[in-house]
Design an enzyme around this catalytic site. Structure first.
Site: not given
Ligand code: AMP
Length: 190
Positions: A14, A89, A128, A134, A145
């Site tokens: 994404k 989400r 990654r 990360r 996740r």
């Molecule tokens: P991502 O980079 O989108 O994979 O997000 C990394 C982490 O940020 C996720 O595992 C969540 O802990 C938090 N996070 C990101 N976007 C959201 C969201 N829309 N709702 C809740 N937690 C989020």
């Protein structure tokens, strides 16, 4: 005017695709994960509140996320369109987004769902983690996740199918990056 939601599991591509199309269409790429990671790195109050959830691969509480999105969508660069990456989400977030958009007379043009098998996602995320450092790209957190995605985030597909089936387009995310970009652009144009 282009308003897009990029939907998919962690590691689906994404962020990579959103960056590419954000540059091509001249609209901001809004990633809640990026905003949260910046906040954690800067040690802000938001970052301190979000960190423990992120470290264990859990969702950050909705009120924090909705506040972030509300502020971000109100900024001037977001008035001509946007790509949302990682939000909404869960169903509560999607409902809130619909309310926010309705309140400002806006709509969303497409929900693009990137589909990639779990085994491929795990391999991508582990590599990654090794490359970018990360902290949530380790095996235990990755598995959590993915479980959160299947349990909490993927029901959103039904939500969009019920509310507006024509919004939703599925794209095969398990093909070379350029092919995914082409497929996304075709889905956006149709
Ligand atoms: P991502 O980079 O989108 O994979 O997000 C990394 C982490 O940020 C996720 O595992 C969540 O802990 C938090 N996070 C990101 N976007 C959201 C969201 N829309 N709702 C809740 N937690 C989020």
């Amino acid at each position: 005017m282009t308003r897009l939601i990029f939907f998919g599991p962690p590691g689906a591509g994404k962020g990579t695709q959103a960056k590419q199309l954000s540059a091509e269409y001249g609209i901001p790429h809004i990633s809640t994960g990026d905003i949260l990671r910046d906040a954690v790195n800067q040690g802000t109050e938001l970052g301190q509140q979000a960190k423990s959830f992120m470290d264990r691969g859990a969702l950050v509480p909705d009120d924090l996320i909705i506040g972030i999105i509300k502020d971000r969508l109100a900024q001037s660069d977001a008035q001509q369109g946007w790509i949302l990456d990682g939000f909404p989400r869960n169903v509560a977030q999607a409902e809130k987004l619909n309310e926010m958009l309705a309140a400002t007379g806006q709509g969303c043009d497409r929900v693009l769902s990137l589909v990639v098998p779990d085994e491929v996602l795990k391999t991508r995320l582990l590599s990654r983690g090794a490359q970018e450092g990360r902290s949530d790209d380790n095996l235990a957190t990755i598995e959590h996740r993915l479980a959160v995605f299947h349990q909490t985030t993927s029901p959103l597909l039904d939500f969009y199918k019920t509310h507006n089936a024509s919004l939703l387009a599925e794209v095969d995310g398990h093909q070379p990056m350029d092919q995914v970009t082409i497929a996304l652009k075709q889905a956006i144009a149709h």
